[in-house]
Design a protein around this motif. Structure first.
Motif, PDB file in Angstrom:
ATOM      1  N   UNK A   1       0.819  -1.207   0.000  1.00  0.00           N
ATOM      2  CA  UNK A   1       0.000   0.000   0.000  1.00  0.00           C
ATOM      3  C   UNK A   1       0.855   1.260   0.000  1.00  0.00           C
ATOM      4  N   UNK A   2       1.823   1.304   0.892  1.00  0.00           N
ATOM      5  CA  UNK A   2       2.659   2.499   1.013  1.00  0.00           C
ATOM      6  C   UNK A   2       3.520   2.719  -0.222  1.00  0.00           C
ATOM      7  N   UNK A   3       4.019   1.618  -0.809  1.00  0.00           N
ATOM      8  CA  UNK A   3       4.872   1.764  -1.997  1.00  0.00           C
ATOM      9  C   UNK A   3       4.092   2.334  -3.164  1.00  0.00           C
ATOM     10  N   UNK A   4       2.906   1.817  -3.420  1.00  0.00           N
ATOM     11  CA  UNK A   4       2.119   2.312  -4.547  1.00  0.00           C
ATOM     12  C   UNK A   4       1.550   3.701  -4.265  1.00  0.00           C
ATOM     13  N   UNK A   5       1.215   3.975  -2.999  1.00  0.00           N
ATOM     14  CA  UNK A   5       0.745   5.325  -2.668  1.00  0.00           C
ATOM     15  C   UNK A   5       1.865   6.334  -2.866  1.00  0.00           C
ATOM     16  N   UNK A   6       3.086   5.945  -2.486  1.00  0.00           N
ATOM     17  CA  UNK A   6       4.237   6.817  -2.682  1.00  0.00           C
ATOM     18  C   UNK A   6       4.485   7.063  -4.166  1.00  0.00           C
ATOM     19  N   UNK A   7       4.342   6.016  -4.973  1.00  0.00           N
ATOM     20  CA  UNK A   7       4.523   6.173  -6.411  1.00  0.00           C
ATOM     21  C   UNK A   7       3.505   7.170  -6.963  1.00  0.00           C
ATOM     22  N   UNK A   8       2.250   7.033  -6.553  1.00  0.00           N
ATOM     23  CA  UNK A   8       1.193   7.935  -6.998  1.00  0.00           C
ATOM     24  C   UNK A   8       1.520   9.377  -6.616  1.00  0.00           C
ATOM     25  N   UNK A   9       1.909   9.561  -5.356  1.00  0.00           N
ATOM     26  CA  UNK A   9       2.203  10.911  -4.872  1.00  0.00           C
ATOM     27  C   UNK A   9       3.350  11.541  -5.658  1.00  0.00           C
ATOM     28  N   UNK A  10       4.416  10.788  -5.843  1.00  0.00           N
ATOM     29  CA  UNK A  10       5.582  11.322  -6.556  1.00  0.00           C
ATOM     30  C   UNK A  10       5.266  11.588  -8.022  1.00  0.00           C
ATOM     31  N   UNK A  11       4.439  10.719  -8.608  1.00  0.00           N
ATOM     32  CA  UNK A  11       4.058  10.917 -10.010  1.00  0.00           C
ATOM     33  C   UNK A  11       3.261  12.206 -10.168  1.00  0.00           C
ATOM     34  N   UNK A  12       2.286  12.397  -9.286  1.00  0.00           N
ATOM     35  CA  UNK A  12       1.434  13.574  -9.402  1.00  0.00           C
ATOM     36  C   UNK A  12       2.185  14.863  -9.056  1.00  0.00           C
TER      37      UNK A  12
END
Length: 307
Positions: free
Chosen positions: A250-261
């Protein structure tokens, strides 16, 4: 024209796959978009193989430098903490990954480490990450064949194996070899994916096994307990850590989303299939963990004097 038409359709496929894992991981991010601008001219895009540098770049962007699975340094350091390692101790690491876990442990505790890797391409990537670290002189990488593994008796203070044995068909032989390699009072920290029961596998479980790029050979939790007990080790911890692992995803994909946006990372068009593959692969496992059909189990054990 054909390329321009394919582009938006392809992005929609990526987006659908992305939301699939968001649902599986209970991550809410309704505004996430994968941007793609069709090129004015038809350009032949390079198809990235599994070991292409851009493929590895995308995987490490998701999971962290030197990692191809959830958890990153936090997971491996948590598992290694009970060892109480120091700069006079020798660690054997038999784990899936790209060297990041071994580097993290040696960097944190100052120990010497041997990393075993059975996939030549992953060995090359792991060696690159080791060579780039400040503890490169303390880590030795060796390629090996799990079916023919042979380790010197009483040669390691601690042995760590993270999410690897489920890919090994003859786990009994591996476990006996691991025990033999442990010094007296040696310590073992083991995590592995296991079946919760011996009932017939669901379609979801079959899909996960069949679609994975590497072989999967699962034991039940009961079978693992029996085999660990037969080794005569002093088991101090036996626990299901599936919830923790789900949280790492969860945290890894949420971090990816945040950094992408935030514009900190970008995915080129030919990296999108890699992203989609990772999304689909881990969504399948996340669903199995959440349903309880598969669990990630942890053992911590000592080798007794007369073991």
């Amino acid at each position: 024209m054909a390329e321009a038409t394919r582009g938006p359709q392809f992005v929609r496929r990526v987006r659908r796959a992305w939301y699939k894992i968001l649902r599986a991981l209970s991550v809410e991010e309704p505004n996430f978009e994968v941007e793609y601008e069709p090129e004015e001219e038809v350009v032949e895009e390079e198809v990235l193989g599994p070991w292409h540098p851009k493929t590895i770049e995308m995987i490490e962007t998701i999971w962290g430098k030197g990692f191809n699975m959830p958890g990153g340094p936090q997971h491996v350091l948590t598992l290694a903490k009970p060892f109480a390692l120091d700069n006079q101790m020798n660690l054997l690491d038999i784990s899936s990954g790209m060297g990041g876990g071994t580097v993290a442990v040696s960097s944190k505790f100052g120990c010497y480490a041997t990393l075993l890797e059975n996939v030549p391409e992953l060995a090359e990537i792991s060696q690159r990450n080791i060579d780039m670290s400040q503890v490169r002189s303390k880590i030795k990488l060796q390629e090996f064949d799990p079916a023919k593994i042979s380790l010197k008796a009483n040669s390691f203070d601690c042995i760590l194996t993270r999410e690897f044995l489920f890919r090994t068909e003859d786990k009994t032989r591996m476990l006996r070899t691991i025990k033999r390699a442990m010094r007296m009072y040696g310590q073992l920290s083991l995590t592995d994916f296991m079946l919760a029961s011996d009932k017939d596998p669901s379609p979801s479980l079959k899909k996960w096994i069949e679609s994975d790029p590497f072989p999967i050979h699962l034991w039940t939790v009961d079978r693992y307990h029996q085999e660990i007990e037969a080794l005569g080790l002093d088991v101090r911890v036996s626990e299901d850590i599936s919830k923790d692992y789900h949280g790492y995803m969860t945290r890894a994909f949420q971090s990816f989303i945040d950094r992408y946006q935030e514009g900190k990372i970008k995915a080129s068009k030919n990296q999108l299939p890699i992203l989609m593959g990772e999304v689909e692969r881990w969504a399948r496992l996340a669903a199995l963990l959440e349903a309880g059909e598969v669990q990630l189990h942890r053992y911590f054990a000592l080798k007794p004097v007369k073991g």
